[in-house]
Design a protein around this motif. Structure first.
Motif, PDB file in Angstrom:
ATOM      1  N   LYS A 115       0.846  -1.207   0.000  1.00 26.20           N
ATOM      2  CA  LYS A 115       0.000   0.000   0.000  1.00 26.20           C
ATOM      3  C   LYS A 115       0.886   1.264   0.000  1.00 26.20           C
ATOM      4  O   LYS A 115       0.608   2.236  -0.697  1.00 26.20           O
ATOM      5  CB  LYS A 115      -0.933   0.003   1.223  1.00 26.20           C
ATOM      6  CG  LYS A 115      -2.136  -0.920   1.080  1.00 26.20           C
ATOM      7  CD  LYS A 115      -2.902  -1.061   2.388  1.00 26.20           C
ATOM      8  CE  LYS A 115      -3.722   0.180   2.711  1.00 26.20           C
ATOM      9  NZ  LYS A 115      -4.926   0.290   1.885  1.00 26.20           N
ATOM     10  N   THR A 116       1.967   1.207   0.781  1.00 29.68           N
ATOM     11  CA  THR A 116       2.907   2.341   0.835  1.00 29.68           C
ATOM     12  C   THR A 116       3.609   2.516  -0.511  1.00 29.68           C
ATOM     13  O   THR A 116       3.774   3.644  -0.995  1.00 29.68           O
ATOM     14  CB  THR A 116       3.950   2.115   1.956  1.00 29.68           C
ATOM     15  OG1 THR A 116       3.278   1.854   3.183  1.00 29.68           O
ATOM     16  CG2 THR A 116       4.852   3.327   2.123  1.00 29.68           C
ATOM     17  N   ALA A 164      -3.905   5.345   2.873  1.00 31.39           N
ATOM     18  CA  ALA A 164      -5.271   4.877   3.166  1.00 31.39           C
ATOM     19  C   ALA A 164      -6.029   4.378   1.940  1.00 31.39           C
ATOM     20  O   ALA A 164      -6.711   3.358   1.992  1.00 31.39           O
ATOM     21  CB  ALA A 164      -6.061   5.981   3.859  1.00 31.39           C
ATOM     22  N   LYS A 165      -5.948   5.095   0.820  1.00 33.01           N
ATOM     23  CA  LYS A 165      -6.752   4.748  -0.365  1.00 33.01           C
ATOM     24  C   LYS A 165      -5.987   3.909  -1.387  1.00 33.01           C
ATOM     25  O   LYS A 165      -6.506   3.613  -2.463  1.00 33.01           O
ATOM     26  CB  LYS A 165      -7.258   6.035  -1.019  1.00 33.01           C
ATOM     27  CG  LYS A 165      -8.241   6.803  -0.143  1.00 33.01           C
ATOM     28  CD  LYS A 165      -8.679   8.101  -0.790  1.00 33.01           C
ATOM     29  CE  LYS A 165      -9.611   8.872   0.144  1.00 33.01           C
ATOM     30  NZ  LYS A 165      -9.983  10.190  -0.422  1.00 33.01           N
ATOM     31  N   SER A 166      -4.769   3.530  -1.057  1.00 28.14           N
ATOM     32  CA  SER A 166      -3.957   2.772  -2.014  1.00 28.14           C
ATOM     33  C   SER A 166      -4.280   1.288  -1.970  1.00 28.14           C
ATOM     34  O   SER A 166      -4.673   0.745  -0.929  1.00 28.14           O
ATOM     35  CB  SER A 166      -2.469   2.966  -1.719  1.00 28.14           C
ATOM     36  OG  SER A 166      -2.115   4.310  -1.918  1.00 28.14           O
ATOM     37  N   SER A 167      -4.072   0.636  -3.094  1.00 30.43           N
ATOM     38  CA  SER A 167      -4.339  -0.798  -3.219  1.00 30.43           C
ATOM     39  C   SER A 167      -3.184  -1.612  -2.643  1.00 30.43           C
ATOM     40  O   SER A 167      -2.037  -1.173  -2.616  1.00 30.43           O
ATOM     41  CB  SER A 167      -4.522  -1.145  -4.694  1.00 30.43           C
ATOM     42  OG  SER A 167      -4.480  -2.543  -4.884  1.00 30.43           O
ATOM     43  N   ILE A 218       9.162  -0.453   6.899  1.00 33.53           N
ATOM     44  CA  ILE A 218       8.073  -0.534   5.906  1.00 33.53           C
ATOM     45  C   ILE A 218       8.351   0.433   4.757  1.00 33.53           C
ATOM     46  O   ILE A 218       8.232   0.075   3.578  1.00 33.53           O
ATOM     47  CB  ILE A 218       6.710  -0.226   6.570  1.00 33.53           C
ATOM     48  CG1 ILE A 218       6.277  -1.407   7.443  1.00 33.53           C
ATOM     49  CG2 ILE A 218       5.645   0.106   5.521  1.00 33.53           C
ATOM     50  CD1 ILE A 218       5.159  -1.087   8.431  1.00 33.53           C
ATOM     51  N   PHE A 219       8.720   1.654   5.087  1.00 35.63           N
ATOM     52  CA  PHE A 219       8.980   2.676   4.068  1.00 35.63           C
ATOM     53  C   PHE A 219      10.180   2.291   3.206  1.00 35.63           C
ATOM     54  O   PHE A 219      10.162   2.439   1.985  1.00 35.63           O
ATOM     55  CB  PHE A 219       9.219   4.027   4.755  1.00 35.63           C
ATOM     56  CG  PHE A 219       8.751   5.213   3.950  1.00 35.63           C
ATOM     57  CD1 PHE A 219       7.397   5.460   3.787  1.00 35.63           C
ATOM     58  CD2 PHE A 219       9.660   6.082   3.369  1.00 35.63           C
ATOM     59  CE1 PHE A 219       6.959   6.558   3.049  1.00 35.63           C
ATOM     60  CE2 PHE A 219       9.235   7.174   2.628  1.00 35.63           C
ATOM     61  CZ  PHE A 219       7.876   7.421   2.472  1.00 35.63           C
ATOM     62  N   ASP A 220      11.227   1.779   3.846  1.00 39.54           N
ATOM     63  CA  ASP A 220      12.428   1.358   3.124  1.00 39.54           C
ATOM     64  C   ASP A 220      12.081   0.275   2.100  1.00 39.54           C
ATOM     65  O   ASP A 220      12.437   0.369   0.918  1.00 39.54           O
ATOM     66  CB  ASP A 220      13.465   0.834   4.126  1.00 39.54           C
ATOM     67  CG  ASP A 220      14.798   0.453   3.485  1.00 39.54           C
ATOM     68  OD1 ASP A 220      15.099   0.952   2.389  1.00 39.54           O
ATOM     69  OD2 ASP A 220      15.532  -0.346   4.086  1.00 39.54           O
ATOM     70  N   LEU A 221      11.367  -0.759   2.542  1.00 45.58           N
ATOM     71  CA  LEU A 221      11.024  -1.861   1.639  1.00 45.58           C
ATOM     72  C   LEU A 221      10.044  -1.419   0.551  1.00 45.58           C
ATOM     73  O   LEU A 221      10.070  -1.938  -0.565  1.00 45.58           O
ATOM     74  CB  LEU A 221      10.459  -3.040   2.442  1.00 45.58           C
ATOM     75  CG  LEU A 221      11.492  -3.777   3.317  1.00 45.58           C
ATOM     76  CD1 LEU A 221      10.818  -4.771   4.243  1.00 45.58           C
ATOM     77  CD2 LEU A 221      12.548  -4.484   2.459  1.00 45.58           C
TER      78      LEU A 221
END
Length: 589
Positions: free
Chosen positions: A44-45, A156-159, A72-75
């Motif tokens: 999602k990120t 929030a709205k990402s797949s 999470i952001f790094d990956l």
């Protein structure tokens, strides 16, 4: 192959419901995410980053303390083929701006109010390519009109449907700016394949059993190549990683998380070692006898294990008693399950590694640099040599060049310094070997020994060469000494600036009924200076006379990252300290 794909795909397929990471919630309780949930948030990120305009090979910075969001952001960045640019959470606005500007980062994740305020100031200047700021915690107050988004809202709205970006052999995964003890930091370019090859090399080297059952606690900065590489390796192998946001909470976190593995810097082990010896020294004569007997038993047992020899039945029985009476209590303070500790960043004396082996905790001393994706050499699980840096990992070639310099080839070597072709050229030989800047030698069994940083070697006015790290390391093994900087270049004898361990010194004042006024007054008191003279003389009894610290000055406060005296990895910036305290140094001569 994409590094994020190599980590996520196999683990989600193999054990989707197994815990991947752990982190502390606001209520103080630890929470875990399964591989399914972990990958869903990463995807999602990643999709949110793409939707915000981040494309392959764009730079995205992370300027935050350790957290689940950091990883999470790094990956997520790696998943879309963009490039992660870590910034130390302790860096000030000017330092952060330099990295953002030099790298051309388009977006940045921040974790605290101070980090957000710094980035907002930078974004307003329009002196960088920075277009947006993502904030990991809703506790931070933001100005949404300046392209500022909470991470939760941003994704929030990402797949969660996602396709990994394909990466070639030489595609850059990250640009890590070296903290450096001199000059501006340089951006080290490390490809995806470096991390994958280094992970595979570690598993081949150590031959871990049931690695998926291991638990690691990440408390060193993820910005640094050591903790980041180790945490990625743990996730790659399916182990669980807990992220500690405030390293000051390490003692409490160890007991709560009960890690089985954890990478550390030498100072952590030195403090544990010195603390245990101090406590033993304070005990009754009977307790001292039991402690010394247990330690000797542990050393004897550890030697059998190190050399892969069968332990005699009688010694095994003694070890069981030693563990029950002494070692179990030491291990309990470290969570009770810790057995494997990779340690790097500076030298570590054999007394410390022998102590931990005695209590049945394997410290695997390693050697490497940011430019080599961390590990070049490490202690194997057996047949290692105390005092060395271990043996080269599979796929790593090492040789000793001019001035005894260690040079490296193979797995993990960087592509070069970002936007600095001339600087890159300087650190490679004509035949393609990377020049580490460290002096070393191999023994007959292939163990690497570091003698010192070549540029740190000091020559006294008498023509004697001093390797400061060895002496500094010896002295900081003592629990009354926190930091030290040796001075010898061009001088007739060795002197030092010494930062006391104020916690232990305060206890000493109490025991001796010395009233506390201020640290400025205390470090000048004759009885305190005499106490340190005695300690230093004891510690140096095996050091050659020309290497001994003859004079020293006690400092009233610690060297700080914020003042530029130490790097974020706690290495003293020798040139900064020498310049700042030039008058104090001159007084000693």
């Amino acid at each position: 192959m994409n590094l994020a794909e190599a980590i996520i795909r196999k683990n989600v397929e193999k054990h989707p419901l197994k815990s991947a990471i752990g982190f502390k919630k606001k209520d103080g309780k630890w929470k875990e995410l399964s591989w399914n949930k972990f990958s869903e948030i990463i995807f999602k990120t990643a999709n949110a980053l793409k939707e915000s305009g981040i494309s392959e090979n764009d730079k995205v910075a992370i300027y935050a303390d350790n957290s689940a969001e950091w990883m999470i952001f790094d990956l997520a960045i790696l998943s879309i083929g963009a490039i992660t640019v870590p910034i130390y959470s302790t860096n000030n606005t000017e330092q952060a701006e330099f990295i953002l500007k030099d790298s051309g980062a388009k977006s940045v994740l921040v974790g605290s109010q101070a980090q957000y305020d710094s980035c907002l100031e930078i974004l307003k200047k329009e002196s960088t390519d920075l277009k947006s700021i993502i904030i990991s915690k809703k506790a931070v107050w933001i100005k949404k009109e300046f392209s500022s988004f909470y991470l939760e809202d941003f994704i929030a709205k990402s797949s969660a449907e996602f396709q990994f970006s394909e990466k070639k052999e030489d595609d850059t995964a990250t640009i890590i700016y070296t903290s450096g003890t001199t000059g501006n930091p340089k951006g080290v370019m490390l490809p995806h394949t470096n991390f994958i090859k280094i992970c595979d090399a570690h598993f081949e080297f150590f031959k871990f059993k049931n690695f998926e059952d291991e638990v690691s606690l990440a408390f060193l900065p993820l910005t640094h190549v050591f903790e980041r590489s180790w945490s990625l390796l743990c996730l790659y192998g399916g182990a669980r990683v807990y992220f500690l946001e405030d390293s000051k909470d390490i003692a409490k976190a160890l007991v709560e998380v009960k890690p089985t593995m954890m990478c550390v810097v030498p100072r952590f082990l030195q403090k544990v070692y010195a603390g245990v010896l101090e406590k033993a020294e304070e005990g009754s004569s009977l307790k001292k006898k039991i402690f010394n007997w247990a330690l000797e038993t542990g050393k004897e047992t550890a030697e059998f294990k190190r050399t892969e020899k069968s332990i005699p039945f009688g010694l095994k029985a003694k070890e069981t008693v030693a563990d029950l009476l002494v070692f179990s209590k030491i291990k309990e303070k470290l969570g009770g399950r810790l057995w494997f500790i990779p340690c790097g960043g500076a030298s570590l004396s054999p007394e410390v590694t022998q102590f931990f082996e005695s209590v049945d905790i394997h410290v695997t001393v390693g050697y490497g640099l940011t430019e080599t994706t961390a590990t070049l050499t490490a202690f194997p699980l057996t047949n290692f040599e105390h005092g060395s840096c271990g043996k080269p990992l599979p796929g790593v070639e090492l040789r000793i060049g001019n001035h005894d310099e260690i040079q490296a080839k193979g797995n993990g070597i960087m592509k070069g310094y970002y936007n600095r072709p001339e600087e890159t050229e300087k650190v490679f030989t004509q035949d393609g070997w990377f020049k580490t800047g460290d002096a070393g030698k191999f023994d007959e069994n292939g163990n690497l020994f570091i003698t010192d940083r070549i540029k740190d070697l000091m020559k006294t006015s008498n023509g004697k060469y001093i390797a400061p790290q060895m002496i500094e390391n010896l002295l900081t093994n003592n629990n009354y000494i926190s930091q030290i900087t040796l001075i010898a270049e061009g001088r007739q004898f060795v002197s030092a600036l010494i930062v006391p361990n104020f916690e232990f010194l305060k206890d000493y004042l109490s025991k001796k009924n010395i009233p506390f006024t201020s640290w400025e007054d205390i470090v000048k008191k004759k009885e305190i200076i005499d106490f340190y003279k005695e300690k230093i003389n004891e510690l140096q009894h095996q050091v050659s006379d020309f290497e001994k610290v003859k004079k020293f000055t006690l400092m009233p406060s610690e060297f700080e990252i914020s003042s530029g005296e130490i790097t974020p990895t706690l290495k003293v910036k020798r040139n900064v300290v020498m310049k700042k305290y030039a008058d104090l140094i001159e007084e000693m001569y």
